[in-house]
Motif scaffolding. Structure first.
Motif, short mmCIF file in Angstrom:
data_model
loop_
_atom_site.label_atom_id
_atom_site.label_comp_id
_atom_site.label_asym_id
_atom_site.label_seq_id
_atom_site.Cartn_x
_atom_site.Cartn_y
_atom_site.Cartn_z
N LEU A 1 12.86 -2.08 -15.61
CA LEU A 1 11.50 -1.88 -16.10
C LEU A 1 11.25 -0.47 -16.61
O LEU A 1 10.26 -0.21 -17.31
N GLY A 2 12.13 0.46 -16.25
CA GLY A 2 11.93 1.83 -16.66
C GLY A 2 10.70 2.47 -16.06
O GLY A 2 10.11 3.39 -16.65
N LEU A 3 10.28 2.01 -14.88
CA LEU A 3 9.06 2.50 -14.25
C LEU A 3 9.38 3.36 -13.04
O LEU A 3 10.25 3.02 -12.24
N ASP A 4 8.63 4.47 -12.90
CA ASP A 4 8.80 5.31 -11.71
C ASP A 4 7.56 5.27 -10.83
O ASP A 4 7.34 6.14 -9.99
N HIS A 5 6.72 4.25 -11.02
CA HIS A 5 5.52 4.07 -10.20
C HIS A 5 5.36 2.59 -9.89
O HIS A 5 5.87 1.73 -10.64
N PRO A 6 4.67 2.23 -8.81
CA PRO A 6 4.48 0.80 -8.50
C PRO A 6 3.71 0.09 -9.61
O PRO A 6 2.92 0.70 -10.33
N ALA A 7 3.97 -1.20 -9.75
CA ALA A 7 3.28 -2.00 -10.77
C ALA A 7 3.29 -3.45 -10.35
O ALA A 7 4.15 -3.90 -9.58
N VAL A 8 2.31 -4.20 -10.85
CA VAL A 8 2.27 -5.64 -10.66
C VAL A 8 2.79 -6.30 -11.94
O VAL A 8 2.39 -5.93 -13.05
N LEU A 9 3.70 -7.26 -11.78
CA LEU A 9 4.35 -7.91 -12.91
C LEU A 9 3.97 -9.38 -12.97
O LEU A 9 3.81 -10.04 -11.94
N GLN B 1 3.29 -6.03 -17.42
CA GLN B 1 2.56 -5.50 -16.27
C GLN B 1 1.14 -6.04 -16.25
O GLN B 1 0.56 -6.37 -17.28
N GLN B 2 0.58 -6.16 -15.04
CA GLN B 2 -0.78 -6.66 -14.85
C GLN B 2 -1.60 -5.61 -14.09
O GLN B 2 -1.10 -4.99 -13.15
N PRO B 3 -2.87 -5.41 -14.46
CA PRO B 3 -3.69 -4.37 -13.80
C PRO B 3 -4.31 -4.84 -12.49
O PRO B 3 -5.52 -4.97 -12.36
N THR C 1 0.83 -1.20 0.00
CA THR C 1 0.00 0.00 0.00
C THR C 1 0.86 1.25 0.00
O THR C 1 1.83 1.35 0.76
N THR C 2 0.52 2.19 -0.87
CA THR C 2 1.14 3.51 -0.92
C THR C 2 0.02 4.54 -0.81
O THR C 2 -1.16 4.19 -0.71
N ASP C 3 0.38 5.82 -0.86
CA ASP C 3 -0.65 6.86 -0.86
C ASP C 3 -1.54 6.77 -2.08
O ASP C 3 -2.68 7.24 -2.06
N ALA C 4 -1.04 6.16 -3.15
CA ALA C 4 -1.80 6.10 -4.41
C ALA C 4 -2.75 4.92 -4.48
O ALA C 4 -3.63 4.89 -5.34
N GLY C 5 -2.58 3.92 -3.61
CA GLY C 5 -3.46 2.76 -3.65
C GLY C 5 -2.79 1.52 -3.12
O GLY C 5 -1.73 1.57 -2.49
N THR C 6 -3.43 0.38 -3.40
CA THR C 6 -2.94 -0.92 -2.94
C THR C 6 -2.71 -1.83 -4.14
O THR C 6 -3.59 -1.98 -4.98
N TRP C 7 -1.54 -2.42 -4.20
CA TRP C 7 -1.19 -3.40 -5.21
C TRP C 7 -1.15 -4.76 -4.53
O TRP C 7 -0.65 -4.88 -3.41
N PHE C 8 -1.66 -5.80 -5.18
CA PHE C 8 -1.74 -7.10 -4.52
C PHE C 8 -1.29 -8.19 -5.48
O PHE C 8 -1.45 -8.08 -6.69
N ILE D 1 5.45 -7.46 -7.25
CA ILE D 1 5.15 -6.02 -7.19
C ILE D 1 6.46 -5.24 -7.28
O ILE D 1 7.42 -5.51 -6.55
N TRP D 2 6.49 -4.30 -8.19
CA TRP D 2 7.63 -3.40 -8.37
C TRP D 2 7.39 -2.14 -7.54
O TRP D 2 6.36 -1.48 -7.69
N VAL D 3 8.34 -1.83 -6.64
CA VAL D 3 8.25 -0.63 -5.81
C VAL D 3 9.46 0.25 -6.16
O VAL D 3 10.60 -0.09 -5.81
N PRO D 4 9.25 1.37 -6.86
CA PRO D 4 10.39 2.20 -7.25
C PRO D 4 11.03 2.93 -6.08
O PRO D 4 10.41 3.12 -5.03
N ALA D 5 12.27 3.33 -6.27
CA ALA D 5 13.03 4.03 -5.23
C ALA D 5 12.28 5.26 -4.74
O ALA D 5 11.67 5.99 -5.51
N GLY D 6 12.31 5.46 -3.42
CA GLY D 6 11.71 6.63 -2.82
C GLY D 6 10.24 6.52 -2.50
O GLY D 6 9.67 7.42 -1.89
N THR D 7 9.60 5.42 -2.92
CA THR D 7 8.15 5.26 -2.69
C THR D 7 7.88 4.84 -1.26
O THR D 7 8.40 3.82 -0.80
#
Length: 253
Positions: A88-96, A136-138, A44-51, A58-64
């Motif tokens: 991954l070149g991602l700056d936001h959390p994601a499910v892989l 990535q998976q939604p 869980t981050t301020d933006a939501g919950t990834w499960f 789950i990818w958690v970028p630096a500083g999150t």
């Protein structure tokens, strides 16, 4: 999230958590991969919950700033990557999606974090390549910012089996259907039915991890039948809910 702990280096390790255990809010200067070898992990981050169950990571970028929660007995595997190493070149959390090969690489790499042998460095290189190829998976529940949207989301979260339409939920909270439909698209990037399916899948994973029977979970999460639930679950996670105690075989092609 109050009392945020700062751990500059994201750890690479394996650890076991009991059902309901939490790792409180914290952040790293590194990226991190979070994987559940068994059970279900929610981040869980301020933006939501990834499960994610065992066919997802789950990818958690630096500083999150993020917190973990275990559903069922959780074998948690964490892989830290330096901030400059972002396959991954991602700056936001994601499910892989986690293929059988990537699963074995994560398990092997977290088995002995202190090992700095050439063999382990080669293992890391292959892990890096597999992460780069992972789609990535939604699978997330965004946190609503608009209080009107939050009120409707709370009703569905409190009772995943609630069959009411968006219009009926809007009537219960004093908001028009068109306004809510617009809010779901603008804030979440998905329709209300798409979001409700994500919410029901999240609750279903939690219930299955707690050992509830498939038919009971289907009923409590609002599916019309166990077979309908099984079909949606299989398409989302790559295995059927009845096989959750077996080793995941990876997502379908």
């Amino acid at each position: 999230m109050p009392n945020i702990r700062h751990t500059p280096t994201a750890p690479t390790r394996a650890q076991r958590l009991s059902a309901g255990d939490r790792i409180d809010a914290h952040r790293h200067d590194d990226h991190q991969i979070v994987y559940a070898g068994s059970g279900v992990v929610a981040v869980t981050t301020d933006a939501g919950t990834w499960f994610a169950p065992g066919t997802r990571a789950i990818w958690v970028p630096a500083g999150t700033v993020h917190a973990h929660r275990a559903h069922g007995r959780l074998d948690l595997h964490l892989v830290g990557l330096p901030a400059g190493d972002n396959p991954l070149g991602l700056d936001h959390p994601a499910v892989l999606a986690v293929s059988p090969l990537l699963r074995e690489l994560i398990l092997a790499y977290t088995r002995d974090p202190g090992d700095d042998s050439p063999e382990r460095r080669r293992l890391r290189a292959v892990l890096h390549d597999q992460l780069r190829l992972s789609p990535q998976q939604p699978l997330r529940l965004p946190t609503p910012a608009d209080p009107r949207l939050a009120a409707v989301c709370a009703l569905v979260h409190d009772n995943p089996a609630d069959p009411r339409t968006l219009a009926a939920l809007g009537a219960a909270t004093g908001v028009g259907e068109r306004t809510l439909s617009r809010l779901f698209r603008s804030e979440f990037g998905m329709t209300f039915p798409q979001w409700r399916t994500q919410s029901r899948l999240y609750h279903a994973l939690r219930m299955l991890a707690d050992g509830l029977p498939v038919t009971t979970v289907a009923h409590r999460c609002g599916w019309s039948s166990a077979s309908a639930f099984i079909d949606v679950f299989r398409r989302s996670f790559g295995y059927t809910p009845g096989n959750r105690h077996r080793r995941p075989q990876g997502p379908p092609d």
